[in-house]
Design a protein around this motif. Sequence first.
Motif, mmCIF file in Angstrom:
data_model
loop_
_atom_site.group_PDB
_atom_site.id
_atom_site.type_symbol
_atom_site.label_atom_id
_atom_site.label_comp_id
_atom_site.label_asym_id
_atom_site.label_seq_id
_atom_site.Cartn_x
_atom_site.Cartn_y
_atom_site.Cartn_z
ATOM 1 N N PRO A 51 1.399 15.337 47.036
ATOM 2 C CA PRO A 51 0.721 14.506 46.051
ATOM 3 C C PRO A 51 1.183 13.052 46.115
ATOM 4 O O PRO A 51 2.382 12.777 46.194
ATOM 5 N N ASN A 52 0.216 12.139 46.130
ATOM 6 C CA ASN A 52 0.469 10.697 46.103
ATOM 7 C C ASN A 52 1.216 10.196 47.329
ATOM 8 O O ASN A 52 1.784 9.098 47.308
ATOM 9 N N LYS A 53 1.209 10.961 48.415
ATOM 10 C CA LYS A 53 1.928 10.575 49.634
ATOM 11 C C LYS A 53 1.194 9.462 50.372
ATOM 12 O O LYS A 53 -0.012 9.531 50.579
ATOM 13 N N VAL B 135 -13.236 8.514 46.390
ATOM 14 C CA VAL B 135 -12.437 9.708 46.109
ATOM 15 C C VAL B 135 -11.221 9.794 47.014
ATOM 16 O O VAL B 135 -10.188 10.358 46.628
ATOM 17 N N ASP B 136 -11.283 9.193 48.212
ATOM 18 C CA ASP B 136 -10.156 9.270 49.138
ATOM 19 C C ASP B 136 -8.947 8.498 48.616
ATOM 20 O O ASP B 136 -7.823 9.013 48.590
ATOM 21 N N TRP B 137 -9.163 7.248 48.198
ATOM 22 C CA TRP B 137 -8.009 6.510 47.679
ATOM 23 C C TRP B 137 -7.604 7.014 46.297
ATOM 24 O O TRP B 137 -6.412 6.970 45.947
ATOM 25 N N GLN B 138 -8.566 7.509 45.528
ATOM 26 C CA GLN B 138 -8.228 8.024 44.202
ATOM 27 C C GLN B 138 -7.315 9.240 44.297
ATOM 28 O O GLN B 138 -6.364 9.371 43.521
ATOM 29 N N ILE B 139 -7.596 10.142 45.233
ATOM 30 C CA ILE B 139 -6.725 11.313 45.398
ATOM 31 C C ILE B 139 -5.351 10.890 45.893
ATOM 32 O O ILE B 139 -4.323 11.405 45.439
ATOM 33 N N GLN B 140 -5.321 9.953 46.836
ATOM 34 C CA GLN B 140 -4.018 9.524 47.348
ATOM 35 C C GLN B 140 -3.215 8.774 46.286
ATOM 36 O O GLN B 140 -1.989 8.893 46.223
ATOM 37 N N ALA B 141 -3.898 8.027 45.420
ATOM 38 C CA ALA B 141 -3.198 7.234 44.409
ATOM 39 C C ALA B 141 -2.739 8.064 43.221
ATOM 40 O O ALA B 141 -1.713 7.783 42.614
ATOM 41 N N ARG B 142 -3.507 9.091 42.895
ATOM 42 C CA ARG B 142 -3.131 9.927 41.758
ATOM 43 C C ARG B 142 -3.634 11.343 41.995
ATOM 44 O O ARG B 142 -4.827 11.596 42.080
ATOM 45 N N ASP B 143 -2.704 12.248 42.121
ATOM 46 C CA ASP B 143 -3.010 13.644 42.440
ATOM 47 C C ASP B 143 -4.017 14.206 41.441
ATOM 48 O O ASP B 143 -3.864 14.077 40.232
ATOM 49 N N GLN B 144 -5.072 14.827 41.971
ATOM 50 C CA GLN B 144 -6.130 15.378 41.129
ATOM 51 C C GLN B 144 -5.834 16.793 40.640
ATOM 52 O O GLN B 144 -6.548 17.333 39.818
ATOM 53 N N PHE C 280 -6.016 19.702 42.203
ATOM 54 C CA PHE C 280 -6.770 20.851 42.694
ATOM 55 C C PHE C 280 -6.585 21.090 44.191
ATOM 56 O O PHE C 280 -7.127 22.055 44.728
ATOM 57 N N LEU C 281 -5.802 20.237 44.865
ATOM 58 C CA LEU C 281 -5.612 20.397 46.300
ATOM 59 C C LEU C 281 -4.349 21.181 46.607
ATOM 60 O O LEU C 281 -3.347 21.081 45.900
ATOM 61 N N LYS C 282 -4.417 21.929 47.683
ATOM 62 C CA LYS C 282 -3.243 22.600 48.218
ATOM 63 C C LYS C 282 -2.762 21.800 49.423
ATOM 64 O O LYS C 282 -3.502 21.618 50.398
ATOM 65 N N TYR C 283 -1.541 21.283 49.345
ATOM 66 C CA TYR C 283 -1.026 20.418 50.397
ATOM 67 C C TYR C 283 -0.291 21.238 51.448
ATOM 68 O O TYR C 283 0.272 22.290 51.133
ATOM 69 N N PRO C 284 -0.282 20.729 52.713
ATOM 70 C CA PRO C 284 -0.920 19.518 53.228
ATOM 71 C C PRO C 284 -2.434 19.675 53.310
ATOM 72 O O PRO C 284 -2.942 20.784 53.421
ATOM 73 N N PHE C 285 -3.126 18.528 53.269
ATOM 74 C CA PHE C 285 -4.585 18.549 53.279
ATOM 75 C C PHE C 285 -5.095 17.360 54.083
ATOM 76 O O PHE C 285 -4.348 16.415 54.385
#
Length: 344
Positions: free
Chosen positions: A14-16, A46-55, A57-62
């Motif tokens: 998250p936020n990496k 959505v790409d920078w939004q997910i990177q800037a603040r974890d949403q 719902f993702l399983k990392y790594p992604f």
Amino acid sequence: MAQPQNQAAWITAPNKKPFDIQDAPYPSPGLGELVIKSAATAINPVDWQIQARDQGFLKYPFILGEDVAGVVVEVGPEVTRFSKGQRVLAYLDGLGTGNPAHSSFQLYVLAKEILTAEIPDSVAFEQAAVLPIALATSAAGLFQEDALNFPLPSAEEPKPTGKTVLVWGGASSVGATAIQLAVAAGLTVISTASSKNFELVKSLGVSEVYDYKSPSVIEDVVNAISGTDFAGVFDAISETSTFDAVRAILAKLESNVKVVTTSPYDRPTEQPGPKFVIAVTVAQDPHKHVAKAIWNDFVPKALENGRLKTKPNPEVVGKGLHDIQHAVDVLKEGVSAKKIVVNF
């Protein structure tokens, strides 16, 4: 023969930041799927939004990324429209499936036939890459039965419906595509944009375009719509300011037409209220006929005959996976009437 080596720009936590450029599994196409060798990918908010603040719902790594243009290298069972060597664009729904193979920040991607369209030789890969998620989002909002439910678009001369739709934010990627699809469906389109982008929006077939920064924009739009068969609103920007503007327009018109938004509406409202559309729903039941109408019937012919333009123009800001982070940062800083693209 050995499989090609795949690589991807991974987000590993998250936020990496920055993305990690690492090997990735070479995708194996399942039923109704194909493998595309990426030639270009576009960046979306959505790409920078997910990177800037974890949403959450993702399983990392992604792997992120939704837009791809490239060449078909392999097809799976029951794929009937494509064969090896074809030039295509595709909307990749990895955020919906949770499968990083269905994402575009990698060299080889796994696409669904239902969300893939052939592109003519006259359209460059970086041009084609601006369209996929905008097509999916626009189609979901304009044509799904639970949204605006307009007639499906035609790649030939459309039959006029006599109805008018307001597309707020016509110079955005989604707005520019929504305008073109609405025009191809026989609708009259009223839109908004900044004055510097009027010519772009007019070139897409709108009847009228107004400056959203103008203090008179509400009255201007109301006057343009008054007396028409007003059938709905597509808010391609979907921010607090645009929600307020659309609400003011509907109040002055005393209209209860359906409103489509591309992010959740943040104001209390009486039911049924605005419809928040997600791109991925266009390929799900009961909406698959919409996806077929867009990717199979409309896009290839309309790109060939010029009825679908690859707008806004791509701005290529890098080449290769190592430039994905730079491209995401460029978009995060803000752009106007352009789509940020990386070539491979």
